[in-house]
Motif scaffolding. Structure first.
Motif, PDB file in Angstrom:
ATOM      1  N   THR A 197       3.517   8.106  -5.766  1.00  0.00           N
ATOM      2  CA  THR A 197       3.141   8.479  -4.407  1.00  0.00           C
ATOM      3  C   THR A 197       2.544   9.868  -4.343  1.00  0.00           C
ATOM      4  O   THR A 197       2.140  10.310  -3.291  1.00  0.00           O
ATOM      5  N   THR A 201       3.774  12.967   2.643  1.00  0.00           N
ATOM      6  CA  THR A 201       4.106  12.261   1.392  1.00  0.00           C
ATOM      7  C   THR A 201       2.935  12.299   0.399  1.00  0.00           C
ATOM      8  O   THR A 201       3.133  12.152  -0.798  1.00  0.00           O
ATOM      9  N   VAL A 243      14.017   3.861   2.480  1.00  0.00           N
ATOM     10  CA  VAL A 243      14.009   3.991   3.935  1.00  0.00           C
ATOM     11  C   VAL A 243      14.619   2.706   4.492  1.00  0.00           C
ATOM     12  O   VAL A 243      14.178   1.614   4.156  1.00  0.00           O
ATOM     13  N   ALA A 285      10.394   5.710  -0.862  1.00  0.00           N
ATOM     14  CA  ALA A 285       9.912   4.803   0.191  1.00  0.00           C
ATOM     15  C   ALA A 285      10.760   3.535   0.274  1.00  0.00           C
ATOM     16  O   ALA A 285      11.000   3.010   1.361  1.00  0.00           O
ATOM     17  N   HIS A 335       3.636  -2.640  15.146  1.00  0.00           N
ATOM     18  CA  HIS A 335       4.522  -1.480  15.274  1.00  0.00           C
ATOM     19  C   HIS A 335       4.248  -0.750  16.588  1.00  0.00           C
ATOM     20  O   HIS A 335       3.208  -0.939  17.206  1.00  0.00           O
ATOM     21  N   GLN A 391       1.669  10.228   6.136  1.00  0.00           N
ATOM     22  CA  GLN A 391       1.364   9.825   4.749  1.00  0.00           C
ATOM     23  C   GLN A 391       0.312  10.733   4.118  1.00  0.00           C
ATOM     24  O   GLN A 391       0.368  11.026   2.926  1.00  0.00           O
ATOM     25  N   PHE A 411       4.304   5.098  16.258  1.00  0.00           N
ATOM     26  CA  PHE A 411       4.319   4.958  14.804  1.00  0.00           C
ATOM     27  C   PHE A 411       2.886   4.900  14.275  1.00  0.00           C
ATOM     28  O   PHE A 411       2.535   5.580  13.315  1.00  0.00           O
ATOM     29  N   PHE A 418       2.018   7.731  11.683  1.00  0.00           N
ATOM     30  CA  PHE A 418       2.173   7.287  10.291  1.00  0.00           C
ATOM     31  C   PHE A 418       1.031   7.774   9.371  1.00  0.00           C
ATOM     32  O   PHE A 418       1.312   8.313   8.281  1.00  0.00           O
ATOM     33  N   SER A 464       4.571  -4.069  -3.306  1.00  0.00           N
ATOM     34  CA  SER A 464       4.589  -2.777  -2.606  1.00  0.00           C
ATOM     35  C   SER A 464       5.755  -1.905  -3.022  1.00  0.00           C
ATOM     36  O   SER A 464       6.809  -2.398  -3.422  1.00  0.00           O
ATOM     37  N   TYR A 485      10.095  -8.387   5.639  1.00  0.00           N
ATOM     38  CA  TYR A 485       8.833  -8.039   4.957  1.00  0.00           C
ATOM     39  C   TYR A 485       9.106  -7.476   3.562  1.00  0.00           C
ATOM     40  O   TYR A 485       8.482  -7.886   2.585  1.00  0.00           O
ATOM     41  N   LYS A 486      10.028  -6.519   3.486  1.00  0.00           N
ATOM     42  CA  LYS A 486      10.312  -5.896   2.186  1.00  0.00           C
ATOM     43  C   LYS A 486      10.871  -6.934   1.200  1.00  0.00           C
ATOM     44  O   LYS A 486      10.509  -6.946   0.026  1.00  0.00           O
ATOM     45  N   LEU A 526      -1.797  -4.212   9.130  1.00  0.00           N
ATOM     46  CA  LEU A 526      -0.400  -4.522   8.813  1.00  0.00           C
ATOM     47  C   LEU A 526       0.557  -3.938   9.852  1.00  0.00           C
ATOM     48  O   LEU A 526       1.617  -4.488  10.108  1.00  0.00           O
ATOM     49  N   PHE A 527       0.147  -2.818  10.444  1.00  0.00           N
ATOM     50  CA  PHE A 527       1.042  -2.116  11.378  1.00  0.00           C
ATOM     51  C   PHE A 527       0.750  -2.456  12.830  1.00  0.00           C
ATOM     52  O   PHE A 527       1.176  -1.763  13.741  1.00  0.00           O
ATOM     53  N   TYR A 558       3.820  -8.487   9.024  1.00  0.00           N
ATOM     54  CA  TYR A 558       4.940  -7.543   9.101  1.00  0.00           C
ATOM     55  C   TYR A 558       5.360  -7.424  10.562  1.00  0.00           C
ATOM     56  O   TYR A 558       4.530  -7.106  11.418  1.00  0.00           O
ATOM     57  N   THR A 579       7.569  -0.347  -1.001  1.00  0.00           N
ATOM     58  CA  THR A 579       8.696  -0.430  -0.074  1.00  0.00           C
ATOM     59  C   THR A 579       9.699  -1.532  -0.463  1.00  0.00           C
ATOM     60  O   THR A 579      10.807  -1.560   0.057  1.00  0.00           O
ATOM     61  N   TYR A 586       0.913  -1.834  -6.454  1.00  0.00           N
ATOM     62  CA  TYR A 586       1.069  -1.081  -5.208  1.00  0.00           C
ATOM     63  C   TYR A 586      -0.192  -0.237  -5.092  1.00  0.00           C
ATOM     64  O   TYR A 586      -0.416   0.673  -5.889  1.00  0.00           O
TER      65      TYR A 586
HETATM   66 MG1  PMR Z   1       7.319   5.022   4.319  1.00  0.00          MG
HETATM   67  C1  PMR Z   1       7.320   9.131  -0.697  1.00  0.00           C
HETATM   68  C2  PMR Z   1       6.987   8.717   0.261  1.00  0.00           C
HETATM   69  C3  PMR Z   1       6.662   7.484   0.998  1.00  0.00           C
HETATM   70  C4  PMR Z   1       5.723   6.525   0.736  1.00  0.00           C
HETATM   71  C5  PMR Z   1       4.757   6.478  -0.388  1.00  0.00           C
HETATM   72  C6  PMR Z   1       5.824   5.554   1.758  1.00  0.00           C
HETATM   73  C7  PMR Z   1       5.052   4.401   1.820  1.00  0.00           C
HETATM   74  N1  PMR Z   1       6.807   5.940   2.643  1.00  0.00           N
HETATM   75  C8  PMR Z   1       7.342   7.132   2.186  1.00  0.00           C
HETATM   76  C9  PMR Z   1       8.374   7.847   2.780  1.00  0.00           C
HETATM   77  C10 PMR Z   1       8.948   7.592   4.013  1.00  0.00           C
HETATM   78  N2  PMR Z   1       8.639   6.573   4.826  1.00  0.00           N
HETATM   79  C11 PMR Z   1       9.974   8.389   4.650  1.00  0.00           C
HETATM   80  C12 PMR Z   1      10.587   9.620   4.058  1.00  0.00           C
HETATM   81  C13 PMR Z   1      10.256   7.794   5.844  1.00  0.00           C
HETATM   82  C14 PMR Z   1      11.295   8.212   6.870  1.00  0.00           C
HETATM   83  C15 PMR Z   1      10.721   9.146   7.777  1.00  0.00           C
HETATM   84  C16 PMR Z   1       9.401   6.658   5.955  1.00  0.00           C
HETATM   85  C17 PMR Z   1       9.399   5.802   7.046  1.00  0.00           C
HETATM   86  C18 PMR Z   1       8.642   4.637   7.084  1.00  0.00           C
HETATM   87  C19 PMR Z   1       8.640   3.641   8.127  1.00  0.00           C
HETATM   88  C20 PMR Z   1       9.406   3.644   9.391  1.00  0.00           C
HETATM   89  N3  PMR Z   1       7.767   4.227   6.079  1.00  0.00           N
HETATM   90  C21 PMR Z   1       7.269   3.041   6.447  1.00  0.00           C
HETATM   91  C22 PMR Z   1       7.774   2.664   7.664  1.00  0.00           C
HETATM   92  C23 PMR Z   1       7.208   1.380   7.991  1.00  0.00           C
HETATM   93  O1  PMR Z   1       7.373   0.709   8.985  1.00  0.00           O
HETATM   94  C24 PMR Z   1       6.396   0.930   6.807  1.00  0.00           C
HETATM   95  C25 PMR Z   1       7.160  -0.184   6.178  1.00  0.00           C
HETATM   96  O2  PMR Z   1       8.196  -0.014   5.621  1.00  0.00           O
HETATM   97  O3  PMR Z   1       6.659  -1.385   6.211  1.00  0.00           O
HETATM   98  C26 PMR Z   1       7.485  -2.371   5.571  1.00  0.00           C
HETATM   99  C27 PMR Z   1       6.370   2.118   5.878  1.00  0.00           C
HETATM  100  C28 PMR Z   1       5.722   2.373   4.676  1.00  0.00           C
HETATM  101  N4  PMR Z   1       5.962   3.497   3.914  1.00  0.00           N
HETATM  102  C29 PMR Z   1       5.151   3.469   2.819  1.00  0.00           C
HETATM  103  C30 PMR Z   1       4.367   2.269   2.869  1.00  0.00           C
HETATM  104  C31 PMR Z   1       3.357   1.850   1.848  1.00  0.00           C
HETATM  105  C32 PMR Z   1       4.713   1.615   4.006  1.00  0.00           C
HETATM  106  C33 PMR Z   1       4.037   0.329   4.454  1.00  0.00           C
HETATM  107  C34 PMR Z   1       4.771  -0.842   3.981  1.00  0.00           C
HETATM  108  C35 PMR Z   1       4.205  -1.621   2.847  1.00  0.00           C
HETATM  109  O4  PMR Z   1       3.034  -1.850   2.824  1.00  0.00           O
HETATM  110  O5  PMR Z   1       4.955  -2.046   1.990  1.00  0.00           O
END
Ligand code: PMR
Ligand code: LMG
Ligand code: NDP
Length: 395
Positions: A27, A329, A234, A231, A313, A325, A317, A321, A222, A270-271, A309-310, A171, A224, A300
């Motif tokens: 990441t 991140t 979460v 990631a 949401h 990102q 968000f 988002f 992915s 989804y995950k 995808l979102f 999703y 997630t 990924y």
């Molecule tokens: Mg995430 C290192 C950091 C990182 C990365 C690469 C992702 C990717 N996310 C990271 C961190 C965090 N996310 C952190 C610290 C949080 C808490 C604040 C966070 C939150 C978050 C949410 C609420 N992130 C999300 C969501 C979604 O609704 C998305 C998800 O989970 O979909 C299933 C998502 C995502 N984060 C990613 C990626 C790639 C997603 C999209 C989901 C996917 O395509 O698999």
């Protein structure tokens, strides 16, 4: 600032013991800004000069032209025809960008397998994908009947199949209640996993028959779904448990709509479906790679924070988002860059290893990434395969 925020984030979320924290690498959490230096050439087999010479020949070749052609002087020449790649969900986001990247290379004809025919046509036109480089075919992964019909239609087209890309996904992060496919499976696992499982199983025969130098089956995964990353930690976290919900049909009728048998949670579903995608790729590899020579891979592509995808949401968000990102991140990638990454997995000869989950580092170079314990559990993969076979009517 980014470093501090990232440190804070990473210390706030706990990473389990299994973790080697490979999320950092994939990441670019602590890395410098993403600088993209993509390989312009997907297939170095052709020199520029040779490509020019071959262009008119390629334009004339019918879809069924074999990969080994007789040259004008009688000698055998390799790979004069275009490859044919089916991409599911190519009407937007990653799938569309991949179709564009493959089409731009001049070496591929893309079958855009989409549920919304008109949307796909419009999308292809708006990106300027030349007519001769794509065909839209109807596929609704949320219906097993539609999957079977798609396979029939594709076969009747007479085209060979060289690469299958299982990309489409849905999703539902805010859904309170589950919704279901035509066959009564919870919609996200039904679409993202079961629809693709049937499709890939049916098209395996077509891939086997391909005489293309590299035949591949790619299932998009992915970060997630991988709990060895930040990631993936979460909440809610992916967890298939012992597959008890899947085993009884995932239909929510007196039973659970979740794979692990728990309460419905759209984000978790989804995950979970992404874990299924990554397990399925590996099980395909174990069962068929050696016998068929087909390369099975997952990936990924980076966080493509602005795709459809979102769409379900909340608006806040969707607004926050992408900057989160991009600046915190540093996992963000544009659709275009992600499309080029997936196109590499489709056609780059250097990415021909089977059974691999590809990711990209800060410099946008690909590397073989480590999957989480669950997403690389061979026993679970076997069980998932067997249960899924029953659900889609293959066993
Ligand atoms: Mg995430 C290192 C950091 C990182 C990365 C690469 C992702 C990717 N996310 C990271 C961190 C965090 N996310 C952190 C610290 C949080 C808490 C604040 C966070 C939150 C978050 C949410 C609420 N992130 C999300 C969501 C979604 O609704 C998305 C998800 O989970 O979909 C299933 C998502 C995502 N984060 C990613 C990626 C790639 C997603 C999209 C989901 C996917 O395509 O698999
Ligand atoms: C679930 O929540 C929902 O329950 C589910 O319904 C579904 O929507 C699912 O994946 C989708 O999400 C998951 C998430 C929602 O819950 C958590 O992440 C819980 C863990 C919370 C731990 C957060 C640690 C953060 C510590 C704060 C440190 C901040 C330092 C950053 C400094 C930045 C300065 C600009 O909960 C959230 O996602 C809300 C989390 C709120 C903290 C967000 C802080 C991140 C930085 C903020 C910058 C921009 C915000 C981007 C927002 C995108 C992600 C929400
Ligand atoms: P999009 O929503 O932009 O694209 C998803 C595609 O799937 C759309 O074309 C959609 O069609 C199609 N689709 C949905 N349901 C069905 C169905 N029942 N039958 C056929 N097609 C269907 O999302 P992304 O481009 O972001 O997602 C593509 C892949 O990338 C997914 O596998 C996702 O898990 C993965 N991914 C995405 C990441 C991201 O950050 N965005 C990160 C990691 C992985 P329609 O246009 O009609 O809605």
């Amino acid at each position: 600032m980014a470093f501090q925020a990232a440190s804070l984030l990473s210390s706030t979320l706990s990473i389990p013991k299994e973790s080697k924290f490979c999320g950092i690498k994939e990441t670019s959490l602590f890395g410098a800004a993403l600088s993209i230096t993509l390989k312009a050439e997907f297939n170095p087999c052709f020199s520029k000069g040779l490509r020019k010479t071959l262009a008119p020949i390629r334009a004339q070749t019918a879809a069924t032209t074999p990969a080994i052609n007789q040259g004008p002087s009688g000698e055998k020449k390799k790979t004069l025809r275009k490859g044919t790649a089916i991409i599911t969900g190519a009407s937007s986001g990653l799938g569309l960008a991949t179709a564009k990247a493959l089409s731009d290379s001049g070496k591929w004809h893309v079958i855009m397998a989409c549920r919304n025919f008109l949307k796909a046509e419009k999308a292809a036109k708006s990106l300027g994908i030349p007519k001769e480089n794509y065909t839209v075919m109807h596929l609704d992964l949320a219906s097993l009947e539609s999957v079977r019909q798609f396979v029939d239609t594709f076969r009747r087209s007479g085209r060979p199949l060289d690469v299958l890309v299982a990309n489409a996904a849905v999703y539902f992060p805010t859904a309170k209640e589950p919704t279901f496919t035509a066959d009564g499976f919870e919609l996200s696992v039904g679409t993202n996993h079961l629809g693709h499982f049937l499709l890939a199983r049916l098209l395996l025969d077509d891939l086997k028959q391909s005489d293309f130098p590299q035949k591949r089956c790619i299932i998009v995964g992915s970060i997630t779904g991988n709990t060895n990353t930040l990631a993936g930690n979460v909440p809610p976290k992916a967890n298939l448990g012992d597959l008890r919900g899947l085993a009884v049909g995932l239909n929510g009728v007196g039973t659970s709509p979740m794979i692990d048998g728990g309460e419905f949670d759209g984000a978790k579903a989804y995950k979970d479906s992404k874990v299924c995608n990554m397990l399925t790729m590996q099980e395909f590899h174990r069962r068929y790679h050696e016998e068929t020579g087909i390369t099975f891979a997952s990936l990924y592509p980076g966080c493509i924070a602005e795709t459809g995808l979102f769409r379900e949401h909340i608006p806040l968000f969707r607004t926050l988002f992408p900057p989160f990102q991009k600046y915190i991140t540093k996992g963000y990638v544009s659709e275009e860059v992600a499309g080029k990454r997936l196109a590499q997995v489709v056609s780059d000869p250097s990415l021909s290893k089977s059974g691999v989950y590809w990711s990209w580092n800060n410099n946008s170079s690909s590397f073989e990434n480590q999957l989480s314990k669950e997403a690389s559990d061979a026993e679970k993969a076997r069980k998932l395969w067997e249960v899924s076979e029953k659900l889609v009517g293959l066993a």
